[in-house]
Design a protein around this motif. Structure first.
Motif, PDB file in Angstrom:
ATOM      1  N   UNK A  32       4.444  -7.655   5.228  1.00  0.00           N
ATOM      2  CA  UNK A  32       5.032  -7.338   6.535  1.00  0.00           C
ATOM      3  C   UNK A  32       5.348  -8.597   7.328  1.00  0.00           C
ATOM      4  N   UNK A  75      -0.517   2.754  -1.087  1.00  0.00           N
ATOM      5  CA  UNK A  75      -1.164   2.654  -2.381  1.00  0.00           C
ATOM      6  C   UNK A  75      -2.593   2.160  -2.175  1.00  0.00           C
ATOM      7  N   UNK A  76      -3.560   3.063  -2.415  1.00  0.00           N
ATOM      8  CA  UNK A  76      -4.949   2.716  -2.085  1.00  0.00           C
ATOM      9  C   UNK A  76      -5.553   1.657  -3.004  1.00  0.00           C
ATOM     10  N   UNK A  98      -0.106  -6.592   4.565  1.00  0.00           N
ATOM     11  CA  UNK A  98       0.139  -7.322   5.802  1.00  0.00           C
ATOM     12  C   UNK A  98       0.967  -8.591   5.548  1.00  0.00           C
ATOM     13  N   UNK A 155       1.712  -2.645  15.194  1.00  0.00           N
ATOM     14  CA  UNK A 155       1.884  -2.115  13.839  1.00  0.00           C
ATOM     15  C   UNK A 155       1.477  -0.637  13.799  1.00  0.00           C
ATOM     16  N   UNK A 212       5.819  -3.183   3.202  1.00  0.00           N
ATOM     17  CA  UNK A 212       4.541  -2.881   3.850  1.00  0.00           C
ATOM     18  C   UNK A 212       4.197  -1.403   3.693  1.00  0.00           C
ATOM     19  N   UNK A 213       5.184  -0.536   3.959  1.00  0.00           N
ATOM     20  CA  UNK A 213       4.960   0.907   3.843  1.00  0.00           C
ATOM     21  C   UNK A 213       4.592   1.287   2.408  1.00  0.00           C
ATOM     22  N   UNK A 261      -6.802  -2.240  10.176  1.00  0.00           N
ATOM     23  CA  UNK A 261      -5.719  -1.568   9.450  1.00  0.00           C
ATOM     24  C   UNK A 261      -6.256  -0.873   8.198  1.00  0.00           C
ATOM     25  N   UNK A 262      -7.181  -1.551   7.530  1.00  0.00           N
ATOM     26  CA  UNK A 262      -7.805  -0.993   6.322  1.00  0.00           C
ATOM     27  C   UNK A 262      -8.549   0.304   6.656  1.00  0.00           C
ATOM     28  N   UNK A 273      -6.453   3.316   7.473  1.00  0.00           N
ATOM     29  CA  UNK A 273      -5.935   4.004   6.294  1.00  0.00           C
ATOM     30  C   UNK A 273      -7.001   4.892   5.654  1.00  0.00           C
ATOM     31  N   UNK A 303       3.490   2.938  12.748  1.00  0.00           N
ATOM     32  CA  UNK A 303       3.268   3.710  11.519  1.00  0.00           C
ATOM     33  C   UNK A 303       2.523   5.017  11.748  1.00  0.00           C
ATOM     34  N   UNK A 307       1.051  -0.089   1.665  1.00  0.00           N
ATOM     35  CA  UNK A 307       0.027   0.546   2.484  1.00  0.00           C
ATOM     36  C   UNK A 307      -0.352   1.918   1.929  1.00  0.00           C
ATOM     37  N   UNK A 359      -4.201  -1.163  -3.415  1.00  0.00           N
ATOM     38  CA  UNK A 359      -3.770  -2.445  -2.862  1.00  0.00           C
ATOM     39  C   UNK A 359      -4.507  -2.715  -1.561  1.00  0.00           C
ATOM     40  N   UNK A 360      -5.084  -3.900  -1.415  1.00  0.00           N
ATOM     41  CA  UNK A 360      -5.774  -4.266  -0.183  1.00  0.00           C
ATOM     42  C   UNK A 360      -4.795  -4.365   0.981  1.00  0.00           C
ATOM     43  N   UNK A 361      -5.299  -4.115   2.186  1.00  0.00           N
ATOM     44  CA  UNK A 361      -4.417  -4.120   3.347  1.00  0.00           C
ATOM     45  C   UNK A 361      -3.844  -5.508   3.617  1.00  0.00           C
ATOM     46  N   UNK A 362      -4.598  -6.562   3.229  1.00  0.00           N
ATOM     47  CA  UNK A 362      -4.104  -7.918   3.460  1.00  0.00           C
ATOM     48  C   UNK A 362      -2.796  -8.157   2.701  1.00  0.00           C
ATOM     49  N   UNK A 403      -7.330  -7.093  10.208  1.00  0.00           N
ATOM     50  CA  UNK A 403      -7.077  -6.591   8.849  1.00  0.00           C
ATOM     51  C   UNK A 403      -8.002  -5.418   8.542  1.00  0.00           C
TER      52      UNK A 403
END
Lengths: 121, 280
Positions: free
Chosen positions: B197, B185-186, B194, A66, B179-180, A38-39, A42, A70, B183, B188-191, A35
Motif C-alpha cells: 500500500x 489472504x490470511x 502495508x 486506511x 493491498x486489498x 491492522x492485523x 482483520x 476499507x 489483506x 500473508x502478514x499485514x506488514x 501494524x
C-alpha cells in the motif's frame, strides 16, 4: 460487542479496558502498534476501535485513514493527549473518526461516548 | 479428494479447496498444508467441513509450484551477476545470504503464485527479483534479524502484485489493489500488505494513494520505495550512475534520509567510474 484497544502503553490499555468494561459488556483485544492494529482488525473484526493518535509507524491518523477506507462499519474513537490542538480534532473527524476521547481518560467521558454511540443498547 | 469434518482435521493435511469466511476473506487457499494455527482459524470462523487431498492424489500430482520457484532462483543468479558487473552495487559478499533469504521467501504459497503469473511479463518478473535482491542487501547491512529479512524479501517480491501481472509505469491504482488482495489472504502478514500500500508514499507527503508522510510510513515501506524508484529508473534505461545520483538527490524530499544513507552505503564507490554506460 467486540472492542479493539490500540495504545503503546500497557497502563493506558488496561485503564481503557477497565473503564469500558465497567459500563458495557464486551470482548476486548489489544494492539500496540499500527501494524498490529491492522492485523487485529482483520482477525478480530471489532465493532469499535479505540485508537491512540501517537503510536509506532504507521501512526494513529494513518491507521484511521486506511481503516475508514476499507471498513465502512467500524466505529473508530481516537484518544489523544494533544486534545487542546484544534487541528487534531479536524484531522480525525474529517478522516472518519466518530469521536475523540481526550487523555487523561475519565469515566464521565467514556460514558458520554458509550451513550452517544449507543454502544450499550 | 475427500471432505473432512472440522474436528477431524489434522496438521499436515493438504486443503483441496479455497475456504472463505462470510465476508469473502480467504481463510485457507487450495494446496496449502494445514497447520495448527490454520485449523484454529477455521474453527473460529465456524467452518464445518474442508476438502482435503487424499495422500494418493497428492503423490501422483506433479508439484505445480516447483517451476516458478526454480525459474525465480535461476533468474536470481543472472540478475545478481548483472548487478555486480554493471550497477556498481556491492552485493558480492552478501550474495549467498541474499540467495538463501529470497529462496526462503519463495516458500510462501502466495509468493510462488505471484511469481508464476508475473513470469509472463519479463519486466515485472525481473523488477520484483532485482528489488528483492537490493532490499535484502540493504537489510543485511542494517543487520535486521533473519526473520525480518525474510519478511522484507516477501514484501519486496510482492510490492507490485496489484499490477495484475503486467508492468505499467504510471499505474496509480496498484498499491491499493495489491493491498486489498494481500489483506484478504490470511496467510500473508499485514506488514506485507502495508508495504504494498505504501511503497509510493513520499517522506514529504507528496506521494499516493493516501499522501502519508514520515511517521505514517512503515520502515519497510520507505526502504522498498527507494529500491523501487532506483530500479524503475534502470528500467527506463537511465545510466546507472545517473540513476544512483537521482535517487540520492531525493533525500528528505521523496525519501527517508536514513534509507538513502543506507542505500548510499551499498554503492561500491571505487567502481562507479569503471562501469559501462547504458546497459539495458
Amino acid at each position: 460487542m467486540r472492542i479493539l484497544i490500540v495504545d503503546d502503553s500497557l497502563l493506558m490499555r488496561t485503564q481503557l479496558k477497565d473503564l469500558f468494561s465497567s459500563v458495557l459488556a464486551a470482548e476486548f483485544e489489544e494492539a500496540v502498534s499500527g501494524i498490529e492494529a491492522l492485523e487485529k482488525h482483520r482477525a478480530f473484526r471489532p465493532h469499535v476501535i479505540i485508537l491512540d493518535y501517537i503510536i509506532n509507524a504507521p501512526d494513529g491518523l494513518a491507521v484511521l485513514k486506511i481503516l475508514s477506507r476499507i471498513d465502512k462499519k467500524v466505529k473508530i474513537v481516537m484518544t489523544t493527549t494533544l486534545s487542546k490542538q484544534k487541528f487534531i480534532y479536524k484531522d480525525c473527524l474529517e478522516n472518519g473518526a466518530v469521536a475523540i476521547l481526550p487523555k487523561p481518560i475519565t469515566k464521565e467521558n467514556v460514558l458520554k461516548i458509550v451513550t452517544a454511540l449507543k454502544l450499550n443498547g | 479428494m475427500r471432505k473432512v469434518a472440522i474436528d477431524q482435521l489434522e496438521e499436515g493435511m493438504i486443503s483441496d479447496q479455497t475456504v472463505y469466511n462470510d465476508q469473502g476473506l480467504i481463510l485457507v487457499a487450495s494446496g496449502v498444508t494445514l497447520t495448527k494455527f490454520i485449523i484454529r482459524q477455521l474453527k473460529n470462523f465456524d467452518i464445518e467441513t474442508v476438502s482435503v487431498k487424499d495422500e494418493a492424489d497428492w503423490v501422483l500430482e506433479p508439484n505445480p509450484s516447483a517451476s516458478p520457484t526454480q525459474m525465480t532462483i535461476a533468474a536470481m543468479k543472472d540478475i545478481t551477476d548483472e548487478i555486480v558487473d554493471y550497477r556498481a552495487i556491492g552485493i558480492k559478499k552478501n550474495s549467498t545470504a541474499i540467495e538463501e533469504i529470497v529462496s526462503s521467501a519463495l516458500d510462501v504459497p502466495f509468493v510462488q503464485e505471484f511469481m508464476g503469473t508475473c513470469v509472463k511479463d519479463e519486466i515485472l518478473f525481473k523488477h520484483s527479483i532485482r528489488t528483492a535482491i537490493l532490499s535484502t542487501n540493504m537489510g543485511l547491512i542494517k543487520r535486521y534479524s533473519v526473520e525480518h529479512l525474510e519478511h522484507l524479501a516477501i514484501c519486496t517480491l510482492l510490492h507490485d502484485c496489484g499490477m495484475e501481472s503486467k508492468f505499467k509505469e504510471d499505474d496509480i491504482e496498484h498499491p491499493f489493489l495489491g493491498f486489498e488482495k494481500l489483506r484478504k489472504n490470511l496467510d500473508i502478514g499485514m506488514l506485507v500488505a502495508l508495504v504494498c500500500l505504501q511503497h509510493h508514499e513520499h517522506y514529504d507527503g507528496s506521494g499516493f494513494p493516501f499522501s502519508f508522510s514520515r511517521t505514517q510510513i512503515a520502515e519497510f515501506s520507505s526502504l522498498v520505495a527507494v529500491v523501487d524508484y532506483y530500479d524503475r529508473l534502470l528500467i527506463k534505461n537511465v545510466d546507472p550512475r545517473k540513476a544512483m545520483f537521482e535517487t540520492i538527490e531525493k533525500k528528505n524530499k521523496r525519501f527517508d534520509p536514513n534509507m538513502i544513507e543506507l542505500f548510499g552505503s551499498t554503492i561500491d564507490w571505487s567502481r562507479i567510474f569503471t562501469i559501462p554506460t547504458n546497459i539495458s
